[in-house]
Write an enzyme that holds these catalytic residues in place. Structure first.
Site, PDB file in Angstrom:
ATOM      1  N   GLY A 241       0.773  -1.235   0.000  1.00 16.86           N
ATOM      2  CA  GLY A 241       0.000   0.000   0.000  1.00 16.86           C
ATOM      3  C   GLY A 241       0.799   1.276   0.000  1.00 16.86           C
ATOM      4  O   GLY A 241       0.225   2.359  -0.155  1.00 16.86           O
ATOM      5  N   GLU A 276       4.019  -6.913   1.108  1.00 11.43           N
ATOM      6  CA  GLU A 276       3.523  -7.164  -0.244  1.00 11.43           C
ATOM      7  C   GLU A 276       3.477  -5.876  -1.071  1.00 11.43           C
ATOM      8  O   GLU A 276       2.409  -5.430  -1.503  1.00 11.43           O
ATOM      9  CB  GLU A 276       2.134  -7.804  -0.166  1.00 11.43           C
ATOM     10  CG  GLU A 276       2.148  -9.172   0.523  1.00 11.43           C
ATOM     11  CD  GLU A 276       0.767  -9.633   0.950  1.00 11.43           C
ATOM     12  OE1 GLU A 276      -0.203  -8.878   0.749  1.00 11.43           O
ATOM     13  OE2 GLU A 276       0.655 -10.744   1.498  1.00 11.43           O
ATOM     14  N   GLY A 278       3.570  -3.451  -4.201  1.00 16.28           N
ATOM     15  CA  GLY A 278       3.264  -3.604  -5.622  1.00 16.28           C
ATOM     16  C   GLY A 278       3.638  -2.341  -6.366  1.00 16.28           C
ATOM     17  O   GLY A 278       4.696  -2.239  -6.982  1.00 16.28           O
ATOM     18  N   ARG A 279       2.769  -1.340  -6.257  1.00 17.93           N
ATOM     19  CA  ARG A 279       2.975  -0.060  -6.937  1.00 17.93           C
ATOM     20  C   ARG A 279       4.356   0.543  -6.612  1.00 17.93           C
ATOM     21  O   ARG A 279       5.019   1.103  -7.469  1.00 17.93           O
ATOM     22  CB  ARG A 279       1.864   0.893  -6.488  1.00 17.93           C
ATOM     23  CG  ARG A 279       1.806   2.204  -7.244  1.00 17.93           C
ATOM     24  CD  ARG A 279       0.849   3.167  -6.554  1.00 17.93           C
ATOM     25  NE  ARG A 279      -0.399   2.561  -6.167  1.00 17.93           N
ATOM     26  CZ  ARG A 279      -1.526   2.621  -6.863  1.00 17.93           C
ATOM     27  NH1 ARG A 279      -1.550   3.286  -8.001  1.00 17.93           N
ATOM     28  NH2 ARG A 279      -2.630   2.051  -6.418  1.00 17.93           N
ATOM     29  N   ARG A 315      -6.462   4.133 -15.568  1.00 16.05           N
ATOM     30  CA  ARG A 315      -6.422   4.814 -14.281  1.00 16.05           C
ATOM     31  C   ARG A 315      -6.993   6.237 -14.315  1.00 16.05           C
ATOM     32  O   ARG A 315      -7.732   6.622 -13.403  1.00 16.05           O
ATOM     33  CB  ARG A 315      -5.007   4.839 -13.719  1.00 16.05           C
ATOM     34  CG  ARG A 315      -4.462   3.444 -13.375  1.00 16.05           C
ATOM     35  CD  ARG A 315      -3.159   3.519 -12.600  1.00 16.05           C
ATOM     36  NE  ARG A 315      -3.403   4.027 -11.245  1.00 16.05           N
ATOM     37  CZ  ARG A 315      -3.124   5.241 -10.843  1.00 16.05           C
ATOM     38  NH1 ARG A 315      -2.588   6.128 -11.670  1.00 16.05           N
ATOM     39  NH2 ARG A 315      -3.388   5.613  -9.607  1.00 16.05           N
ATOM     40  N   TYR A 319     -10.013   6.305 -11.812  1.00 18.27           N
ATOM     41  CA  TYR A 319      -9.659   6.895 -10.522  1.00 18.27           C
ATOM     42  C   TYR A 319      -9.434   8.397 -10.577  1.00 18.27           C
ATOM     43  O   TYR A 319      -9.008   8.985  -9.578  1.00 18.27           O
ATOM     44  CB  TYR A 319      -8.373   6.256  -9.992  1.00 18.27           C
ATOM     45  CG  TYR A 319      -8.391   4.760  -9.890  1.00 18.27           C
ATOM     46  CD1 TYR A 319      -9.300   4.090  -9.069  1.00 18.27           C
ATOM     47  CD2 TYR A 319      -7.479   3.983 -10.598  1.00 18.27           C
ATOM     48  CE1 TYR A 319      -9.302   2.714  -8.972  1.00 18.27           C
ATOM     49  CE2 TYR A 319      -7.469   2.601 -10.508  1.00 18.27           C
ATOM     50  CZ  TYR A 319      -8.392   1.970  -9.686  1.00 18.27           C
ATOM     51  OH  TYR A 319      -8.387   0.596  -9.585  1.00 18.27           O
ATOM     52  N   CYS A 347     -14.774   6.484 -28.171  1.00 18.67           N
ATOM     53  CA  CYS A 347     -15.961   7.343 -28.242  1.00 18.67           C
ATOM     54  C   CYS A 347     -16.632   7.498 -26.880  1.00 18.67           C
ATOM     55  O   CYS A 347     -17.818   7.176 -26.707  1.00 18.67           O
ATOM     56  CB  CYS A 347     -16.945   6.801 -29.278  1.00 18.67           C
ATOM     57  SG  CYS A 347     -16.280   6.811 -30.952  1.00 18.67           S
ATOM     58  N   GLU A 348     -15.874   7.931 -25.916  1.00 15.51           N
ATOM     59  CA  GLU A 348     -16.388   8.274 -24.594  1.00 15.51           C
ATOM     60  C   GLU A 348     -15.632   9.496 -24.083  1.00 15.51           C
ATOM     61  O   GLU A 348     -14.405   9.572 -24.240  1.00 15.51           O
ATOM     62  CB  GLU A 348     -16.199   7.121 -23.601  1.00 15.51           C
ATOM     63  CG  GLU A 348     -16.971   5.870 -23.938  1.00 15.51           C
ATOM     64  CD  GLU A 348     -16.901   4.836 -22.814  1.00 15.51           C
ATOM     65  OE1 GLU A 348     -16.656   5.229 -21.658  1.00 15.51           O
ATOM     66  OE2 GLU A 348     -17.087   3.647 -23.115  1.00 15.51           O
ATOM     67  N   TYR A 376      -0.576  -1.011 -12.498  1.00 14.11           N
ATOM     68  CA  TYR A 376      -1.995  -0.953 -12.856  1.00 14.11           C
ATOM     69  C   TYR A 376      -2.195  -0.268 -14.208  1.00 14.11           C
ATOM     70  O   TYR A 376      -3.157   0.462 -14.417  1.00 14.11           O
ATOM     71  CB  TYR A 376      -2.798  -0.252 -11.752  1.00 14.11           C
ATOM     72  CG  TYR A 376      -2.610  -0.926 -10.416  1.00 14.11           C
ATOM     73  CD1 TYR A 376      -3.235  -2.137 -10.140  1.00 14.11           C
ATOM     74  CD2 TYR A 376      -1.763  -0.385  -9.447  1.00 14.11           C
ATOM     75  CE1 TYR A 376      -3.031  -2.784  -8.934  1.00 14.11           C
ATOM     76  CE2 TYR A 376      -1.555  -1.026  -8.246  1.00 14.11           C
ATOM     77  CZ  TYR A 376      -2.192  -2.225  -7.990  1.00 14.11           C
ATOM     78  OH  TYR A 376      -1.978  -2.871  -6.801  1.00 14.11           O
TER      79      TYR A 376
END
Length: 422
Positions: A241, A276, A278-279, A315, A319, A347-348, A376
């Site tokens: 985290g 653990e 990750g990022r 992302r 987010y 197209c969004e 991610y």
């Protein structure tokens, strides 16, 4: 720190020009720096060792599932934290020893648990009473004892984005705090369970230490209560985290400060620890490189339309995340800076990487890199709008290798089957 830098007016990854990779593989593509992966792991490992912590480091594969990235970390002694059979198989294929793999997640199937037991992994983090009972029954049938930590939910606000916060009472993760003592005692009594200890993970991209300290203090209290009740606790899995900087000026806590907080909070318990990350290991080790298709002027805005899209890097859409946009050709020192919206071709309206981003002039054919895209990014990509998954490239020094190729349209169509009545 990362290993992306300008040299002679061009953006390099280590000793390889990104423009040269683009000419070889086309755009868009992800690119990872081996040197950054190694340095981030070494810094984290040194912080743990310098604080006298008995700990294993297991990379959270959910952050980046590239076989080459996992192998790069495994060669430095890193284990793996997985949340599916697929990730477990990736970790094993990458050369991570089974005894360095931990299996987390709230919805492990019987098949996945069986494969984990057969593989002989280090630990299964159990997140509910039904999962505990199912795992016990499965282990008994297989004539095995499952190495288990019970993941607890400490009901702590992680002060991060709501979609990646996992440690509050209303979240789906872990055993409710007021039930944790009873569930752990029950786990210790089951014949198919080798109860090791506790696991906790309160969220991703945390930018302050206080939530960690609050959660770990509760884990310490529970550890002491379990020992008082005669339940041995030998292992504590503290999850990951720790955040990374996505924009200039952002300064999340350093690994050294984090490790010192762990020592102060949990030191003296005599437990083997597991982390653990990750990022923190892979975020700044990767970029997404794209090409400008058009620059579109309207009455009120300038749009820079690139060939990467939300299906390649979701992302910002999911987010509202910020990724620096870096021209691959170094701008002149006196280049005029102006606000532009950087968007993709889907197209969004949500297919927007950034609004009113202050950038030098860009033109069709120019290359840009989206920074801090190693976590991610590719792992969350899709083929939405019939767009092929983009290649991944690993660089070491002046060497580069396409570690995941771009599928062609025939590859994509080969996955489809028409029913015989059509």
């Amino acid at each position: 720190m990362n290993h992306f830098h300008y040299r002679d007016g061009r953006l390099f990854v280590e000793d390889k020009a990104l423009a040269d990779i683009a000419a070889e593989v086309g755009t868009p593509f992800y690119c990872y720096a081996s040197a950054t992966l190694a340095r981030h792991y070494d810094v984290f490992a040194a912080a743990i060792a310098d604080n006298g912590l008995d700990a294993a480091i297991c990379f959270a594969v959910k952050a980046n599932a590239s076989l080459a990235v996992i192998r790069t970390l495994a060669q430095r002694g890193c284990g793996a934290d997985v949340v599916s059979e697929g990730e477990l198989r990736l970790a094993l294929r990458a050369g991570v020893p089974a005894e360095r793999i931990v299996f987390s997640g709230v919805g492990k199937t019987g098949r996945e648990l069986s494969f984990a037991l057969v593989s002989g992994i280090r630990q299964i983090n159990v997140e509910s009473l039904p999962e505990l009972e199912s795992l016990n029954a499965l282990a008994v049938r297989m004539g095995r004892r499952a190495p288990v930590a019970v993941r607890v939910n400490p009901d702590v606000d992680a002060h991060t984005h709501a979609k990646i916060s996992t440690g509050a009472a209303e979240h789906k993760f872990g055993i409710a705090w007021d039930s944790a003592l009873a569930v752990c005692r029950h786990a210790d009594e089951l014949p198919g369970i080798d109860f090791r200890g506790l696991a906790v993970h309160i969220g991703s991209q945390l930018t302050e230490l206080a939530p960690f300290a609050q959660a770990f203090a509760k884990v310490r209290d529970l550890t002491l209560a379990l020992r008082e009740a005669g339940v041995p606790v030998s292992h504590l899995d503290l999850g990951g985290g720790l955040g990374v900087p996505y924009a200039p000026g952002e300064e999340p806590p350093s690994p050294a400060a984090y490790a010192a907080m762990v020592r102060e909070t949990l030191g003296g318990l005599g437990c083997a620890l597991m982390f653990e990350p990750g990022r923190m290991l892979v975020g700044n080790a990767g970029v997404l490189v794209a090409k400008v298709i058009y620059v579109k002027e309207t009455g009120t805005k300038t749009f820079v339309i690139v060939d990467a899209a939300m299906n390649d890097l979701i992302r910002p859409s999911m987010y509202s995340a910020h990724h620096e946009v870096i021209p691959v050709a170094e701008p002149a020192p006196d280049a005029e800076i102006a606000p532009v919206d950087v968007v993709g071709p889907i197209c969004e309206t949500g297919d927007t990487f950034g609004r009113a981003m202050l950038l030098p002039p860009l033109a069709a054919g120019d290359l840009v890199a989206f920074g801090t895209a190693g976590a991610y990014g590719a792992v969350m990509s899709s083929s939405y709008n019939g767009r092929p998954l983009v290649p991944e490239v690993l660089v070491k020094g002046s060497q580069s290798c396409v570690t995941r190729r771009r599928p062609d349209y025939e590859d994509m169509l080969a996955l489809e089957t028409l029913p015989n009545w059509l």
